[in-house]
Design a protein around this motif. Structure first.
Motif, PDB file in Angstrom:
ATOM      1  N   UNK A 249       0.837  -1.139   0.007  1.00 43.52           N
ATOM      2  CA  UNK A 249      -0.076  -0.044  -0.106  1.00 43.52           C
ATOM      3  C   UNK A 249       0.834   1.251  -0.126  1.00 43.52           C
ATOM      4  N   UNK A 250       2.121   1.140   0.271  1.00 43.39           N
ATOM      5  CA  UNK A 250       2.957   2.348   0.352  1.00 43.39           C
ATOM      6  C   UNK A 250       3.265   2.783  -1.197  1.00 43.39           C
ATOM      7  N   UNK A 251       2.936   2.005  -1.953  1.00 46.62           N
ATOM      8  CA  UNK A 251       3.112   2.520  -3.562  1.00 46.62           C
ATOM      9  C   UNK A 251       2.322   3.692  -3.825  1.00 46.62           C
ATOM     10  N   UNK A 252       1.179   3.819  -3.034  1.00 43.21           N
ATOM     11  CA  UNK A 252       0.162   5.111  -3.226  1.00 43.21           C
ATOM     12  C   UNK A 252       0.917   6.502  -2.960  1.00 43.21           C
ATOM     13  N   UNK A 253       1.774   6.230  -1.953  1.00 48.82           N
ATOM     14  CA  UNK A 253       2.501   7.252  -1.496  1.00 48.82           C
ATOM     15  C   UNK A 253       3.838   7.599  -2.170  1.00 48.82           C
ATOM     16  N   UNK A 254       3.993   6.955  -3.414  1.00 51.07           N
ATOM     17  CA  UNK A 254       5.282   7.386  -4.092  1.00 51.07           C
ATOM     18  C   UNK A 254       6.338   6.680  -3.644  1.00 51.07           C
ATOM     19  N   UNK A 255       6.346   5.710  -2.986  1.00 46.75           N
ATOM     20  CA  UNK A 255       7.402   5.108  -2.289  1.00 46.75           C
ATOM     21  C   UNK A 255       7.319   3.650  -2.916  1.00 46.75           C
ATOM     22  N   UNK A 256       8.779   3.224  -3.044  1.00 47.22           N
ATOM     23  CA  UNK A 256       9.165   1.764  -3.560  1.00 47.22           C
ATOM     24  C   UNK A 256       8.632   0.781  -2.422  1.00 47.22           C
ATOM     25  N   UNK A 257       7.875  -0.075  -2.929  1.00 41.15           N
ATOM     26  CA  UNK A 257       7.512  -1.188  -1.888  1.00 41.15           C
ATOM     27  C   UNK A 257       8.672  -2.049  -1.414  1.00 41.15           C
ATOM     28  N   UNK A 258       9.486  -2.342  -2.415  1.00 41.91           N
ATOM     29  CA  UNK A 258      10.589  -3.106  -2.387  1.00 41.91           C
ATOM     30  C   UNK A 258      11.546  -2.712  -1.244  1.00 41.91           C
ATOM     31  N   UNK A 259      12.035  -1.497  -1.364  1.00 41.83           N
ATOM     32  CA  UNK A 259      12.858  -0.766  -0.589  1.00 41.83           C
ATOM     33  C   UNK A 259      12.297  -0.551   0.925  1.00 41.83           C
ATOM     34  N   UNK A 260      10.986  -0.154   0.906  1.00 49.25           N
ATOM     35  CA  UNK A 260      10.193  -0.122   2.058  1.00 49.25           C
ATOM     36  C   UNK A 260      10.404  -1.506   2.806  1.00 49.25           C
ATOM     37  N   UNK A 261      10.297  -2.442   2.111  1.00 51.46           N
ATOM     38  CA  UNK A 261      10.181  -3.846   2.811  1.00 51.46           C
ATOM     39  C   UNK A 261      11.310  -4.497   3.145  1.00 51.46           C
ATOM     40  N   UNK A 262      12.843  -4.042   2.492  1.00 46.58           N
ATOM     41  CA  UNK A 262      13.976  -4.145   2.889  1.00 46.58           C
ATOM     42  C   UNK A 262      14.363  -3.578   4.102  1.00 46.58           C
ATOM     43  N   UNK A 263      14.020  -2.178   4.155  1.00 49.83           N
ATOM     44  CA  UNK A 263      14.378  -1.421   5.517  1.00 49.83           C
ATOM     45  C   UNK A 263      13.515  -1.961   6.856  1.00 49.83           C
ATOM     46  N   UNK A 264      12.059  -2.169   6.501  1.00 46.44           N
ATOM     47  CA  UNK A 264      11.394  -2.740   7.690  1.00 46.44           C
ATOM     48  C   UNK A 264      11.892  -4.232   8.166  1.00 46.44           C
TER      49      UNK A 264
END
Length: 373
Positions: A249-264
């Motif tokens: 769902x973070x793709x709607x805020x112009x964020x790469x879901x894969x990068x967000x997934x790796x960080x978390x």
């Protein structure tokens, strides 16, 4: 088409060109004659999503009837172009899945390597001491860290050590801790204090089996660590699955879901390792060791040898047949019981010859058939 050939009739064009080529190859397998024909509708899923409007305009421009086979190269290329788009889209999906799986695989390799090391390690004491050292470092940094010395919370550090190890042989010296000016010195002080306390706990093991007691403690350390690792790892797998659904769902805020997934995922994995360490150290410090003294040797109950019982069949037959009275029979011939090597009568206790033993006269007959009548 010659007799014996295979005719392939396709009702649609598939998303992958490889499937269409495999079906075409069926018609000419091993040199046999054959033919293939594919029917395409503008309402097909492939055409509707990727190429229907363009192909429709081409057919209207070329005035191609609906029932006429499409042999125009431009239209065939347009259909193949739509298939290429679908293949590229599916490839990106698979590539994304592999990148997500790579994050989990790296974590799995680390966890399995640690688990394998603990399973096959003969002596885990050094590994446990390292865990205690890291736990001491975490306690100090949580309440001191990068803050100024005036903001260091020495009382919280003392309370954390007390909560970790309540059954202390030597009380924790808070006054000495407050004299340090660097976090490294405090970490070293807390570390050595916990090491000494852990070694004192090992001395509580039964001293009459000291070597076996140390082996028991090593086995206990292995079991506690593996249980903490397995339990928390299973919870981590579930949390990672929920995280994967959430970052989409973070793709709607112009964020790469894969990068967000790796960080978390990195943050959650660091918390997992810290929880495994903390759980293991806390459990080992809170297990109660009780000295169990050796009891006296168990009393061996002597088993008496079974007595060899002799039946008085002749007496019973005479009494039941009415030939003699029971009192008369017992007064003349009491019941014979053979116990051990000697024979005793029920009344006198003097050694007697058993009724089924050989007669002492040497006739070779049983006593009851000879002089015992």
């Amino acid at each position: 088409m010659e007799v014996g050939g295979l005719f392939i009739l396709g009702t649609e064009r598939h998303e992958s060109r490889r499937i269409d080529n495999q079906l075409r190859g069926r018609s000419g397998r091993q040199g046999d004659p054959g033919e293939s024909q594919f029917l395409v509708s503008m309402d097909d899923e492939l055409m509707r999503l990727f190429g229907a409007e363009r192909v429709q305009k081409m057919m209207e421009f070329l005035k191609v009837p609906d029932e006429m086979p499409i042999e125009n190269r431009m239209i065939s290329n347009s259909i193949e172009g739509a298939q290429k788009k679908v293949e590229a889209r599916n490839f990106e999906i698979r590539k994304h899945l592999v990148e997500y799986d790579d994050v989990m695989n790296k974590q799995r390799e680390i966890i399995y390597a640690r688990r394998r090391k603990m399973l096959f390690s003969q002596d885990m004491k050094n590994d446990i001491l390292v865990l205690i050292e890291k736990e001491a470092e975490a306690i100090v940094l949580n309440h001191a860290g990068e803050r100024r010395r005036e903001e260091w919370d020495f009382v919280k550090i003392d309370e954390s050590v007390e909560a970790l190890h309540k059954d202390q042989k030597t009380p924790f010296d808070l006054e000495k801790l407050e004299k340090f000016d660097a976090t490294e010195e405090m970490i070293d002080f807390v570390k050595h204090y916990l090491w000494e306390e852990y070694n004192e706990r090992e001395k509580l093991l039964p001293d009459f089996i000291a070597e076996k007691g140390s082996a028991m403690l090593r086995q206990l350390e292995r079991g506690v660590y593996l249980r903490a690792l397995d339990t928390l790892w299973m919870e981590h797998i579930d949390n990672m699955s929920h995280l994967r659904d959430a970052v989409a769902l973070r793709g709607y805020s112009q964020k790469d879901p894969l990068i967000e997934y790796k960080q978390d995922a990195f943050r959650m994995f660091a918390e997992l390792l810290a929880n495994i360490r903390s759980n293991t150290v806390n459990t080992l410090f809170k297990i109660e060791f009780r000295q169990q003294h050796a009891e006296s040797a168990p009393v061996q109950v002597a088993q008496s040898r079974p007595m060899r019982m002799m039946t008085n069949e002749d007496q019973i037959e005479r009494v039941l047949g009415g030939e003699r009275n029971l009192q008369e029979e017992l007064s003349e011939n009491p019941v014979i019981v053979k116990a051990g090597s000697g024979h005793q009568t029920a009344g006198s206790g003097q050694p007697q010859v058993g009724r089924n033993d050989a007669c002492p006269c040497g006739s070779g007959k049983k006593y009851k058939k000879c002089h015992g009548k």
